[in-house]
Motif scaffolding. Structure first.
Motif, short mmCIF file in Angstrom:
data_model
loop_
_atom_site.label_atom_id
_atom_site.label_comp_id
_atom_site.label_asym_id
_atom_site.label_seq_id
_atom_site.Cartn_x
_atom_site.Cartn_y
_atom_site.Cartn_z
N GLY A 1 37.88 61.57 25.97
CA GLY A 1 37.61 62.83 25.30
C GLY A 1 36.83 62.60 24.02
O GLY A 1 36.76 61.51 23.49
N GLU A 2 36.24 63.66 23.54
CA GLU A 2 35.47 63.60 22.30
C GLU A 2 36.39 63.32 21.12
O GLU A 2 37.48 63.89 21.01
N LEU A 3 35.96 62.44 20.23
CA LEU A 3 36.74 62.13 19.04
C LEU A 3 36.53 63.20 17.97
O LEU A 3 35.40 63.59 17.69
N LEU A 4 37.62 63.66 17.38
CA LEU A 4 37.58 64.57 16.24
C LEU A 4 38.31 63.88 15.10
O LEU A 4 39.50 63.58 15.20
N LEU A 5 37.59 63.58 14.04
CA LEU A 5 38.15 62.89 12.88
C LEU A 5 38.60 63.90 11.84
O LEU A 5 37.88 64.86 11.54
N VAL A 6 39.79 63.67 11.29
CA VAL A 6 40.41 64.62 10.37
C VAL A 6 40.96 63.88 9.16
O VAL A 6 41.49 62.78 9.28
N CYS A 7 40.87 64.51 8.01
CA CYS A 7 41.56 64.05 6.80
C CYS A 7 42.01 65.31 6.05
O CYS A 7 42.07 66.39 6.62
N ALA A 8 42.30 65.18 4.77
CA ALA A 8 42.79 66.33 4.01
C ALA A 8 41.71 67.40 3.82
O ALA A 8 41.94 68.58 4.04
N SER A 9 40.51 66.97 3.42
CA SER A 9 39.46 67.94 3.10
C SER A 9 38.18 67.75 3.90
O SER A 9 37.36 68.64 3.97
N GLY A 10 37.99 66.58 4.48
CA GLY A 10 36.79 66.29 5.26
C GLY A 10 35.99 65.10 4.77
O GLY A 10 35.19 64.55 5.51
N ALA A 11 36.19 64.68 3.51
CA ALA A 11 35.39 63.59 2.94
C ALA A 11 35.69 62.25 3.62
O ALA A 11 34.77 61.53 4.02
N ARG A 12 36.96 61.90 3.75
CA ARG A 12 37.30 60.62 4.40
C ARG A 12 36.93 60.65 5.88
O ARG A 12 36.50 59.63 6.44
N ALA A 13 37.08 61.80 6.52
CA ALA A 13 36.70 61.91 7.92
C ALA A 13 35.20 61.69 8.09
O ALA A 13 34.76 61.03 9.04
N GLU A 14 34.41 62.19 7.17
CA GLU A 14 32.96 61.97 7.22
C GLU A 14 32.64 60.50 7.00
O GLU A 14 31.76 59.94 7.67
N ASN A 15 33.36 59.84 6.10
CA ASN A 15 33.17 58.39 5.92
C ASN A 15 33.51 57.65 7.20
O ASN A 15 32.80 56.72 7.61
N ALA A 16 34.60 58.04 7.86
CA ALA A 16 35.00 57.42 9.12
C ALA A 16 33.95 57.68 10.20
O ALA A 16 33.62 56.78 10.99
N ARG A 17 33.41 58.90 10.24
CA ARG A 17 32.38 59.23 11.23
C ARG A 17 31.16 58.32 11.06
O ARG A 17 30.59 57.81 12.03
N ALA A 18 30.77 58.07 9.80
CA ALA A 18 29.62 57.20 9.53
C ALA A 18 29.90 55.77 9.99
O ALA A 18 29.03 55.11 10.56
N VAL A 19 31.12 55.29 9.76
CA VAL A 19 31.49 53.94 10.20
C VAL A 19 31.41 53.86 11.73
O VAL A 19 30.83 52.92 12.29
N LEU A 20 32.00 54.84 12.40
CA LEU A 20 31.99 54.84 13.86
C LEU A 20 30.56 54.95 14.40
O LEU A 20 30.20 54.27 15.36
N ALA A 21 29.75 55.79 13.79
CA ALA A 21 28.35 55.94 14.22
C ALA A 21 27.62 54.61 14.11
O ALA A 21 26.81 54.27 14.97
N GLY A 22 27.92 53.85 13.06
CA GLY A 22 27.32 52.53 12.89
C GLY A 22 27.70 51.55 13.98
O GLY A 22 27.02 50.55 14.20
N HIS A 23 28.79 51.84 14.68
CA HIS A 23 29.24 51.01 15.79
C HIS A 23 28.97 51.68 17.14
O HIS A 23 29.51 51.26 18.17
N GLY A 24 28.14 52.72 17.13
CA GLY A 24 27.77 53.39 18.37
C GLY A 24 28.86 54.25 18.97
O GLY A 24 28.84 54.54 20.17
N ILE A 25 29.84 54.68 18.17
CA ILE A 25 30.93 55.52 18.67
C ILE A 25 30.73 56.92 18.10
O ILE A 25 30.91 57.14 16.90
N PRO A 26 30.37 57.89 18.94
CA PRO A 26 30.16 59.25 18.45
C PRO A 26 31.48 59.94 18.12
O PRO A 26 32.49 59.71 18.77
N ALA A 27 31.43 60.77 17.10
CA ALA A 27 32.62 61.53 16.70
C ALA A 27 32.19 62.76 15.93
O ALA A 27 31.10 62.80 15.35
N ALA A 28 33.05 63.74 15.90
CA ALA A 28 32.86 64.95 15.10
C ALA A 28 33.93 64.96 14.01
O ALA A 28 34.91 64.22 14.09
N THR A 29 33.73 65.79 13.01
CA THR A 29 34.73 65.96 11.95
C THR A 29 35.20 67.40 11.93
O THR A 29 34.53 68.29 12.44
#
Length: 196
Positions: free
Chosen positions: A61-89
């Motif tokens: 299934g599609e990954l949805l990254l979550v944190c308190a406000s969205g900032a850490r989730a966006e950082n996680a999304r960037a890390v995953l994108a750098g490893h070729g793993i797509p995700a949404a926040t």
């Protein structure tokens, strides 16, 4: 994982409608996660993301990254994108989710309640600034402690990063138990793991 997110960010209404098909990963600390998380969310703290890459790659299934406000989730999304793993926040994070009246789950019995990371940072920064001001009465050099925290907060705002949060995340109450993280990673890699 073979799906590519159709949107880099999902608002709470769209995320709620799609929840059964999403693999939700909460990147907050275990204490924050225990204070309330999206239904079915898996807890993988941001600083454990590298260890979780194989499991996240195998998640269904599609990954949805979550944190308190969205900032850490966006950082996680960037890390995953750098490893070729797509995700949404999730737009607005768990705060935005709860503000729209959507349910948050809390573990039963014995859960570790902790302050949100933002609150921990505010408390620590305020304490250090006050200590620097008080000690500055003894010797003016101590005022540099307060100035250093102020400079760090300005840098944090300009770069949308937070070194103090990274340090606080290493404290024992903010760290996952190894067995908890291992169980989460195993659940993500298991067939049919879209919701945990």
């Amino acid at each position: 994982m073979s799906t590519t997110p159709s949107h880099p960010a999902l608002d709470p209404a769209h995320a709620l409608a799609r929840l059964p098909e999403l693999t939700v990963v909460d990147v907050r600390t275990p204490g924050e996660y225990a204070s309330g998380h999206l239904p079915g969310a898996h807890n993988i703290p941001l600083d454990s993301l590298d260890r979780a890459l194989p499991a996240l790659r195998a998640a269904h299934g599609e990954l949805l990254l979550v944190c308190a406000s969205g900032a850490r989730a966006e950082n996680a999304r960037a890390v995953l994108a750098g490893h070729g793993i797509p995700a949404a926040t999730l737009t607005g994070g768990t705060r935005g989710w709860a503000a729209r009246g959507h349910e948050l789950h809390r573990p039963r019995g014995g859960s570790r309640a902790a302050w949100a990371m933002e609150r921990q940072v505010r408390f620590t920064a305020g304490t250090v600034v006050l200590a620097g001001l008080a000690l500055g009465q003894l010797h003016p050099a101590w005022l540099l402690l307060s100035a250093g925290v102020a400079g760090g907060l300005v840098y944090s705002a300009l770069t949308d990063t937070c070194g103090m949060a990274a340090l606080l995340a290493k404290l024992p109450h903010n760290r996952p138990r190894a067995t908890d993280l291992d169980a989460t990673l195993a659940a993500l890699a298991a067939p049919g793991s879209a919701r945990g």
